[in-house]
Design an enzyme around this catalytic site. Structure first.
Site, PDB file in Angstrom:
ATOM      1  N   VAL B   6       1.008  -1.265  -0.100  1.00 37.63           N
ATOM      2  CA  VAL B   6       0.089  -0.148  -0.011  1.00 37.63           C
ATOM      3  C   VAL B   6       1.051   1.240   0.021  1.00 37.63           C
ATOM      4  O   VAL B   6       1.717   1.426   0.689  1.00 37.63           O
ATOM      5  CB  VAL B   6      -0.892  -0.149   1.282  1.00 37.63           C
ATOM      6  CG1 VAL B   6      -1.675   1.361   1.276  1.00 37.63           C
ATOM      7  CG2 VAL B   6      -1.774  -1.109   1.084  1.00 37.63           C
ATOM      8  N   CYS B   7       0.477   2.263  -0.800  1.00 38.71           N
ATOM      9  CA  CYS B   7       1.083   3.631  -0.751  1.00 38.71           C
ATOM     10  C   CYS B   7      -0.097   4.450  -1.029  1.00 38.71           C
ATOM     11  O   CYS B   7      -1.154   4.128  -1.367  1.00 38.71           O
ATOM     12  CB  CYS B   7       2.334   3.644  -1.746  1.00 38.71           C
ATOM     13  SG  CYS B   7       2.046   4.285  -3.457  1.00 38.71           S
ATOM     14  N   GLY B   8       0.415   5.867  -1.003  1.00 37.28           N
ATOM     15  CA  GLY B   8      -0.696   6.819  -1.291  1.00 37.28           C
ATOM     16  C   GLY B   8      -1.428   6.720  -2.579  1.00 37.28           C
ATOM     17  O   GLY B   8      -2.389   6.939  -2.647  1.00 37.28           O
ATOM     18  N   THR B  13       5.792   4.240  -4.826  1.00 36.53           N
ATOM     19  CA  THR B  13       6.148   3.409  -3.592  1.00 36.53           C
ATOM     20  C   THR B  13       5.971   1.930  -3.347  1.00 36.53           C
ATOM     21  O   THR B  13       6.445   1.036  -3.251  1.00 36.53           O
ATOM     22  CB  THR B  13       6.155   4.174  -2.418  1.00 36.53           C
ATOM     23  OG1 THR B  13       4.799   4.973  -2.239  1.00 36.53           O
ATOM     24  CG2 THR B  13       7.161   5.160  -2.145  1.00 36.53           C
ATOM     25  N   ILE B  41      -4.131   4.000  -1.113  1.00 38.91           N
ATOM     26  CA  ILE B  41      -4.641   4.034   0.398  1.00 38.91           C
ATOM     27  C   ILE B  41      -6.269   3.999   0.121  1.00 38.91           C
ATOM     28  O   ILE B  41      -6.891   3.588   0.967  1.00 38.91           O
ATOM     29  CB  ILE B  41      -4.247   5.235   1.270  1.00 38.91           C
ATOM     30  CG1 ILE B  41      -4.553   5.288   2.416  1.00 38.91           C
ATOM     31  CG2 ILE B  41      -4.392   6.570   0.426  1.00 38.91           C
ATOM     32  CD1 ILE B  41      -3.805   4.325   3.486  1.00 38.91           C
TER      33      ILE B  41
END
Lengths: 154, 92
Positions: B6-8, B13, B41
């Site tokens: 998980v990244c934004g 990432t 996210i």
């Protein structure tokens, strides 16, 4: 594919000044704009991402991967490379201070996977990163990132 | 078994994290048994409900909140060694 295929010297800055993390992201964004990867709006979106979600983009010691989501401000997938003269703090618990900001723009969720794979290889190579940190020109950065350099970075 | 990285935004990432997690799984010979997907996210909370393991940063772990999956915090997304150390006991 290697990162040297993705980057031109116009998308690289070395020994760049930056007053704080916002300034560093703004400068990395300006490099994307300079080579036609994204518009200024994308730079604002990258800064807004950190303001909203925190400094998670500092994904390794000293290294930030500035990015936002695919948007109309992105013209094509690409990256820029900003090596800072003096490291700046992003507020990350473990990985501050940051000396390298790589700005990333993508058109969708998987059109840039080759690029990400090359980037992962470079960022995972701590010896290469230490040499890149000392690079004193965009040409030198490209040379270090090119495949012909493999095994000769002593 | 399913792992969600998980990244934004789901493009940067988390993609790096997914690639490095897959590298670890290949080394362990587990790449046929475990699926790794990258999520932003916004979709992560849904994805985490059907996942066994969530890989993310300390900042984003707070955002994800309570999920049935085991949430593993990675400090250095480019360090295959750290990912291997934290992931190996969970998948073997």
């Amino acid at each position: 594919m290697t990162l040297s295929d993705e980057l031109s010297t116009d998308a690289i800055a070395v020994r760049a000044p930056a007053t704080d993390w916002r300034d560093a992201v703004r400068r990395a964004g300006a490099l994307l704009t300079a080579v036609g990867v994204a518009t200024d709006d994308y730079t604002d979106e990258m800064i807004a991402t950190v303001e909203k979600l925190g400094p998670y983009i500092v994904l390794a010691p000293g290294v930030a991967l500035a990015h936002s989501r695919p948007s109309p401000a992105v013209q094509r997938a690409g990256i820029s490379w900003l090596q800072l003269a003096e490291p700046v703090e992003f507020g990350h618990e473990k990985n501050d201070p940051v000396w390298l900001v790589v700005a990333l723009a993508a058109l969708d969720h998987d059109g840039h996977l080759g690029l990400m794979s090359s980037l992962a290889a470079v960022l995972g190579d701590t010896d290469l990163l230490a040499t890149l940190r000392e690079a004193d020109s965009p040409e030198r950065v490209l040379e270090l990132l090119s495949p012909t350099n493999e095994g000769s970075s002593s | 078994m399913k792992i969600v990285a998980v990244c934004g935004m789901g493009i940067g990432t988390s993609v790096l994290l997914k690639m490095n997690a897959e590298k670890v799984l290949r080394t362990l010979g587990k790449d046929q048994d475990v699926d790794v997907e990258a999520a932003d996210i916004g979709t992560a909370k849904g994805a985490a409900r059907t996942a066994d393991i969530v890989l993310t940063s300390a900042d984003l772990a707070d955002e994800i909140g309570e999920v049935p999956a085991k949430v593993v915090i990675i400090d250095n997304f480019t360090d295959v060694g750290e990912i291997a150390e934290k992931l190996t006991p969970l998948v073997s």
